[in-house]
Design an enzyme around this catalytic site. Structure first.
Site, short mmCIF file in Angstrom:
data_model
loop_
_atom_site.label_atom_id
_atom_site.label_comp_id
_atom_site.label_asym_id
_atom_site.label_seq_id
_atom_site.Cartn_x
_atom_site.Cartn_y
_atom_site.Cartn_z
N ARG A 94 36.00 37.16 25.73
CA ARG A 94 35.93 36.91 24.29
C ARG A 94 37.19 36.19 23.83
O ARG A 94 38.31 36.60 24.17
CB ARG A 94 35.77 38.23 23.53
CG ARG A 94 34.43 38.88 23.80
CD ARG A 94 34.30 40.15 23.03
NE ARG A 94 34.17 39.89 21.60
CZ ARG A 94 34.49 40.77 20.66
NH1 ARG A 94 34.97 41.95 21.00
NH2 ARG A 94 34.35 40.48 19.39
N SER A 106 38.59 36.21 21.05
CA SER A 106 39.49 37.01 20.20
C SER A 106 40.54 37.72 21.05
O SER A 106 41.68 37.92 20.62
CB SER A 106 38.73 38.04 19.39
OG SER A 106 37.37 37.88 19.50
N GLY A 150 41.43 36.49 24.11
CA GLY A 150 42.18 35.39 24.71
C GLY A 150 43.32 34.94 23.80
O GLY A 150 44.41 34.60 24.28
N ARG A 151 43.09 34.98 22.51
CA ARG A 151 44.12 34.53 21.57
C ARG A 151 45.30 35.49 21.51
O ARG A 151 46.36 35.17 20.99
CB ARG A 151 43.51 34.35 20.18
CG ARG A 151 42.60 33.14 20.14
CD ARG A 151 41.81 33.08 18.86
NE ARG A 151 40.61 32.28 19.07
CZ ARG A 151 39.72 32.04 18.14
NH1 ARG A 151 39.87 32.52 16.93
NH2 ARG A 151 38.66 31.32 18.40
N LEU A 205 36.52 43.62 36.39
CA LEU A 205 37.13 42.61 35.51
C LEU A 205 38.60 42.46 35.88
O LEU A 205 39.31 43.46 35.99
CB LEU A 205 37.02 43.05 34.05
CG LEU A 205 35.64 43.40 33.51
CD1 LEU A 205 35.76 44.09 32.15
CD2 LEU A 205 34.79 42.15 33.40
N GLU A 206 39.03 41.24 36.10
CA GLU A 206 40.46 41.02 36.35
C GLU A 206 41.11 40.72 35.01
O GLU A 206 40.80 39.72 34.37
CB GLU A 206 40.66 39.84 37.29
CG GLU A 206 40.14 40.10 38.70
CD GLU A 206 38.96 39.23 39.07
OE1 GLU A 206 38.99 38.03 38.78
OE2 GLU A 206 37.98 39.77 39.62
N LYS A 261 23.71 48.21 51.95
CA LYS A 261 24.41 48.82 50.82
C LYS A 261 23.41 49.42 49.84
O LYS A 261 22.48 48.75 49.41
CB LYS A 261 25.24 47.73 50.14
CG LYS A 261 26.28 48.25 49.21
CD LYS A 261 27.12 47.04 48.81
CE LYS A 261 27.43 47.10 47.35
NZ LYS A 261 27.95 45.88 46.82
#
Lengths: 254, 202
Positions: B108, B110, B112-113, B134-135, B173
């Site tokens: 998102r 928002s 990132g900013r 998630l990295e 798996k």
């Protein structure tokens, strides 16, 4: 004596990691007992054990439970709370952790009645799966087998009868009916978190845990996190809805 | 083609093997337009400075606890992410992407900013089951708090021209993870060849 001074410093260092509530519960213990519980508190509590304990203590309207990993099942009741320990190697399995219910109930008839009413068959299946079988569990087995005879194959009564001995005098309680939970079992066998369509959470913790019982041993270790995720999702969804509703009310009042 | 909201709901009602699963959906408006908002989960893997050895993808059998630590931060609590710090998180939601769909993960803007980059393996393959790792990296100059339960990324679903390109199920798996997973780089088939080159140079 310098040894006493050293013990004091050591126990103080361990106590610093405890919550104030647990410290208060331990405050009246003898030195020997305190060492045992401090050693247990030093280990990392498994999130599954923590979650199941929180759920059960709320469900059973019991005073606060403080749960720690240990080498065996153990309980210590004080006026300010209950300390309990579970075998560390079982901490990841939510069904085995239901043995905490029987551990808490001990020999109290009223507690057992509440346990059976709210946890249903898990009151016995949890201790069996968690390898915590006391005479109080064994005294209920005959009535349990009779109440759930139609589920004997699904729940592996044959194995239960090999593992557990019944005990006299028997206790007859009214065991609640079990609804059809096969959809959750099928989801676990398929390899996904049990859920309702549309991403909605499961309807009952008990049904998911009964479904986990029916998973074969070779996938049990992988299925247990899926089952626990379903429980956690249910708790989160309920809490989320409660707070969202509360937030809307607060905004409206503002 | 991007899948619209109505089609996404329809996929969520299908029989189990064909079902789009996104659970739990804490609020229904997570699914709107052609995308699904996913939330930050409660499990994290923190990377730490090992005193023993660097991470060598050729020798990934080394104990991962040398350079990582698993922590759990419940919803309602928060975790600090320092500038230039990388942590592995996971979506709160467990997913199953049916055989006729695939998805892209989009961070998102928002977040990132604020400097937070959600750099993940952008594509979610058809047949994938599990939470998404998630990295999370803070590229800003100021520490940022992470709050589990917040909407962290979006999944945009696309239809496939031909269903059946299933996610490879390694070694039978059974299912995917319910929390973050550390790198599985060492499972790449190429390592046997790279190792042979490495030994020859010796």
């Amino acid at each position: 004596m310098w040894q006493d001074q050293a013990w004091h410093e050591w126990s103080q260092r361990l106590e610093k990691a405890l919550s104030p509530e647990v410290s208060r519960v331990m405050a009246t213990m003898s030195r020997e007992d305190k060492v045992v519980w401090l050693r247990r508190a030093e280990r990392t509590l498994h999130p599954v054990a923590m979650g199941v304990a929180a759920w059960l203590s709320q469900l059973l309207e019991a005073q606060p439970w403080f749960v720690f990993p240990g080498d065996e099942w153990a309980i210590r009741e004080e006026s300010l709370g209950v300390l309990m320990s579970y075998p560390e190697y079982l901490g990841h399995d939510p069904l085995a952790m239901c043995a905490l219910g029987a551990l808490w109930a001990q020999g109290h008839a009223q507690r057992w009645a509440r346990l059976v009413e709210r946890l249903g068959p898990l009151s016995v299946l949890g201790p069996w799966q968690g390898r915590f079988v006391t005479s109080e569990v064994s005294r209920r087995l005959n009535a349990f087998y009779e109440a759930y005879a139609s589920l004997g194959n699904a729940w592996n009564f044959r194995q239960m009868r090999e593992d557990l001995r019944t005990f006299e005098p028997p206790v007859v309680e009214e065991w609640p009916r079990v609804p059809d939970y096969s959809a959750y079992r099928d989801q676990l066998l398929y390899g996904v978190v049990p859920h309702e369509v549309g991403g909605r959470p499961v309807q009952s913790e008990v049904w998911v845990l009964l479904a986990l019982l029916e998973v074969p041993d070779d996938i049990r270790h992988a299925a247990a996190p899926l089952a626990y995720k379903a429980l956690e999702s249910l708790w989160l969804t309920q809490a989320w809805a409660r707070y969202a509703e509360g937030g809307r009310h607060a905004e409206a009042a503002f | 083609m991007v899948v619209n909201e109505e089609a996404l709901w329809e996929h969520m009602e299908r029989p189990l093997a064909e079902r789009l699963i996104v659970t739990p959906l804490l609020s229904r408006d997570q699914l709107r337009g052609g995308s699904v908002d996913v939330r930050l989960g409660q499990e994290f893997i923190l990377m730490k400075r090992s005193y023993k050895a660097p991470i060598d993808p050729l020798l990934m059998e080394q104990d991962p606890e040398d350079y990582q630590e698993r922590v759990r931060v419940p919803v309602g609590d928060k975790m600090i992410l320092h500038p230039n710090q990388l942590v592995l998180g996971a979506t709160l939601e467990f997913l199953q992407v049916p055989a006729d769909l695939m998805a892209y993960v989009i961070g998102r803007s928002s977040w990132g900013r604020l400097g937070l980059i959600v750099a993940t393996a952008i594509m979610v393959s058809p047949g994938y089951r599990g939470s998404l790792t998630l990295e999370l990296a803070n590229l800003g100059d100021t520490p940022v708090y992470l709050y589990p339960g917040t909407r962290i990324a979006q999944l945009v679903f696309h239809t496939l021209t031909e269903a059946g390109g299933r996610y490879p199920q390694e070694g039978g798996k059974y299912t995917g993870p319910v929390g973050p997973e550390f790198s599985k780089l060492s499972l790449d088939q190429d390592w046997a060849v790279i190792r042979a080159f490495h030994q020859q140079r010796g």
